[in-house]
Design an enzyme around this catalytic site. Structure first.
Site, PDB file in Angstrom:
ATOM      1  N   ASP A 311      31.539  53.149  45.894  1.00 38.08           N
ATOM      2  CA  ASP A 311      31.968  51.803  45.529  1.00 38.08           C
ATOM      3  C   ASP A 311      30.771  51.142  44.841  1.00 38.08           C
ATOM      4  O   ASP A 311      29.643  51.643  44.933  1.00 38.08           O
ATOM      5  CB  ASP A 311      32.375  51.040  46.792  1.00 38.08           C
ATOM      6  CG  ASP A 311      32.698  49.585  46.502  1.00 38.08           C
ATOM      7  OD1 ASP A 311      33.447  49.331  45.544  1.00 38.08           O
ATOM      8  OD2 ASP A 311      32.186  48.711  47.223  1.00 38.08           O
ATOM      9  N   ASP A 503      31.848  49.914  51.472  1.00 43.91           N
ATOM     10  CA  ASP A 503      31.511  48.936  52.511  1.00 43.91           C
ATOM     11  C   ASP A 503      32.570  47.871  52.718  1.00 43.91           C
ATOM     12  O   ASP A 503      32.540  47.162  53.712  1.00 43.91           O
ATOM     13  CB  ASP A 503      30.186  48.248  52.157  1.00 43.91           C
ATOM     14  CG  ASP A 503      30.347  47.246  51.029  1.00 43.91           C
ATOM     15  OD1 ASP A 503      30.995  47.593  50.020  1.00 43.91           O
ATOM     16  OD2 ASP A 503      29.831  46.120  51.145  1.00 43.91           O
ATOM     17  N   ASP A 507      37.808  49.237  50.665  1.00 42.99           N
ATOM     18  CA  ASP A 507      37.374  50.637  50.690  1.00 42.99           C
ATOM     19  C   ASP A 507      37.929  51.395  51.895  1.00 42.99           C
ATOM     20  O   ASP A 507      37.836  52.623  51.939  1.00 42.99           O
ATOM     21  CB  ASP A 507      35.835  50.723  50.724  1.00 42.99           C
ATOM     22  CG  ASP A 507      35.198  50.175  49.466  1.00 42.99           C
ATOM     23  OD1 ASP A 507      35.765  50.388  48.385  1.00 42.99           O
ATOM     24  OD2 ASP A 507      34.151  49.520  49.574  1.00 42.99           O
TER      25      ASP A 507
END
Length: 629
Positions: A311, A503, A507
């Site tokens: 990410d 995080d 996600d």
């Protein structure tokens, strides 16, 4: 004492095996010693029968595991009268399973503090207008709630208060705060700004954005295939070789006792205990460095990983805006511009204000006294310093005081804060969400560990994501992705296994769907930590390298221990085939083999960090997320 009782309740079969062994030893030196063979053999056969049921069920599913080898060894040792060897095999079998379960339980305990921040209540106005706390699941559409400073919005809700700034980075990947005014929708899972606000519930918890993501997590986790245990892969060939050697010994000698003598030294203890001990030790070693691995199977998959997906916001980047440029006007210095802005922003509740004040203090600037400060929500701050009027904020707001203001061109991921003194533009300060200092080194070291592809999957805009990817030289970029898009992309990526590092709440589904999910848990969302296989408890991206390094080393040690045990066992079997080794001697030597393999597996306790925590002396700044006041 309490701990011992809890252990007995959790692992009753291990406790019972120890009790039977102790009773056997005690009776062995009494007139009742004749009972010992029946006690130990009978108990071992009962356990073998229990395992046989599991074995048959697995064989019907075309799965051949350690239970086949264990049952064969227990029965063989009982038949030749080596009942002490039988009880040891039972202890290794039950103990290995308990070690794996204990390691997983220990990992869960490491997460308790992290997961304790899950919002369980909502602050709701009752019929009398009093504020009461109720379970989030009890909130109904239309109820008025209060969301306190820095709290997670519990359900999708419409803002009633005049304005606020919320952090939606865990949902959308947008790293800059998002301004909201009365009537705007606040998504559950976003984080409120520094002031309490009143909202009206727009959906029940089960129908809110957060719950939809949780549902995606459940579906993704259910789609993962079952993992074949490491030692199970060697059970079938080792069993075949052992029985074949025993059969050859019987055929050559014509003595059925020879068959049993060979099988006595073919006990499966190296397979039963080596891998669990190594994995428990490796998980403990990782935990000492702030990396919590939830189960042993994760270590096996991570050791074979070929692709790592990241990410962006809060993972590859810091997730907080930083001052990267100061552009003075009207002959002022950078120090003067930042000092004026920071002095005024002390009286602002906007998220960017904290970054500006922190930068001034970091540089050691003294802030002048401010009088008559006032904040215009979502626009800026106006304050008086001495005889001058300082206006700080968005360009349209500042332009009301400085009509000649011209907006600066911003790069992707940049936000601008303007400042005017009386009727003149004094300067512009540019902020960005910078790439983590350790990111470049982390990617380089992952390649050295055998990772073939690194890519980014983010909800942020294409231009912002691409600039980060170019700076870090990532293989691919997938931007503007919804949670379901991330899951679909990860399922199609090759080569595998695929590791996902993230995080945010958005996600969580892809962390559950990936072969291995790694959550940045220090500042990340609880949903991400719960759905991930590994949680990094410190704000250090380089721990991803540590996790991969520990997994590879642990699996290496586990395999080495297994092969050492197999090699010594086969050597002993070859000796036993000659008839020079009585069964009792073979059983004693097999325990030496067990000890050697266990001691070797325990080396995983001392796994050093591959390269230590990243503290790269780098001033790299990268345009990242778009956003402004």
């Amino acid at each position: 004492m309490t701990t011992l009782v809890a252990a007995v309740r959790r692992y009753p079969l291990v406790a019972l095996t120890v009790v039977v062994g102790v009773v056997g030893l005690a009776l062995n030196w009494t007139p009742a010693s004749a009972v010992v063979p029946w006690l130990l053999s009978g108990y071992s056969l009962v356990v073998a029968a229990r395992e046989a049921v599991s074995m048959i069920r697995r064989l019907f599913r075309k799965e051949f595991g350690l239970d086949v080898l264990a049952v064969t060894a227990i029965i063989a040792t009982v038949l030749v009268g080596e009942y002490w060897a039988s009880i040891v095999i039972v202890l290794m079998l039950t103990g290995g399973e308990a070690l794996e379960d204990f390691a997983a339980g220990r990992a869960q305990r490491e997460l308790k503090a992290l997961l304790s921040r899950v919002p369980q209540i909502a602050h709701v106005f009752d019929d009398s207008g009093e504020l009461v706390d109720v379970p989030v699941t009890a909130v109904t559409v239309g109820e008025r709630l209060v969301v306190r400073p820095s709290e997670i919005v519990p359900v999708d809700a419409v803002l009633v208060s005049a304005s606020t700034a919320v952090d939606e980075s865990s949902l959308t990947g947008e790293s800059m705060p998002v301004d909201k005014v009365a009537g705007d929708l606040l998504l559950s899972g976003s984080v409120n700004g520094p002031e309490a606000v009143t909202v009206t519930a727009a959906a029940r918890a089960s129908e809110s954005q957060y719950q939809r993501i949780v549902q995606l997590v459940s579906e993704a986790a259910a789609s993962k295939p079952a993992l074949v245990r490491l030692a199970d892969r060697y059970a079938a060939p080792f069993t075949f070789v052992s029985v074949a050697l025993a059969g050859i010994a019987w055929w050559l000698s014509g003595d059925p006792t020879r068959f049993a003598e060979v099988l006595v030294v073919a006990t499966p203890c190296p397979l039963l205990i080596a891998a669990p001990v190594a994995f428990m030790a490796g998980m403990s070693s990782a935990s000492a460095h702030g990396v919590v691995i939830k189960n042993a199977g994760t270590l096996e998959v991570l050791a074979r990983a070929k692709t790592v997906v990241f990410d962006k916001t809060g993972t590859l980047t810091r997730g907080t805006p930083e001052v990267v440029a100061i552009r003075p006007e009207s002959g002022r210095s950078e120090e003067a511009v930042l000092t004026l802005v920071a002095a005024a922003e002390q009286y602002s509740s906007h998220v960017l204000a904290a970054s500006l004040v922190a930068e001034a203090r970091r540089r050691g600037y003294s802030l002048p006294a401010v009088t008559d400060a006032r904040e215009v929500a979502t626009h800026g701050v106006q304050a008086r310093i001495g005889t001058e009027v300082i206006t700080v904020g968005k360009p349209a707001f500042v332009a009301e005081q400085a009509p000649g203001l011209a907006q600066v061109d911003l790069g992707s991921g940049e936000a601008a804060v303007y400042v005017a003194v009386d009727d003149q533009l004094a300067g512009v300060i540019i902020l960005r969400d910078a790439v983590r200092d350790e990111a470049q080194r982390m990617l380089h070291d992952l390649q050295a560990l055998g990772i073939q592809k690194t890519l980014m999957v983010t909800g942020d805009i294409e231009q912002t994501a691409q600039k980060v990817a170019d700076e870090l030289q990532l293989s691919e970029v997938h931007a503007e992705c919804l949670p379901e898009d991330k899951v679909r992309i990860v399922h199609t990526i090759t080569p595998g296994p695929v590791v996902m590092v993230g995080d945010g709440v958005n996600d969580a589904p892809v962390l559950a769907a990936a072969d291995v999910g790694i959550a940045m848990g220090a500042k990340g969302s609880t949903a991400a930590s719960e759905s991930a296989d590994i949680v990094i408890l410190v704000d250090d991206l380089y721990r991803v390298v540590d996790a991969v390094s520990v997994s590879k080393r642990t699996v290496y040690i586990a395999l080495q221990s297994i092969w050492i045990g197999i090699a010594i066992s086969i050597a002993l079997m070859l000796v036993a085939m000659t008839g020079v080794m009585p069964a009792i001697v073979g059983a004693a030597l097999q325990e030496v083999v067990d000890l050697v393999t266990i001691l070797n597996a325990l080396r995983a306790l001392n796994l050093g960090r591959n390269a230590g925590s990243a503290r790269v002396a780098s001033d790299s700044s990268s345009p990242l997320s778009a956003g402004a006041r």
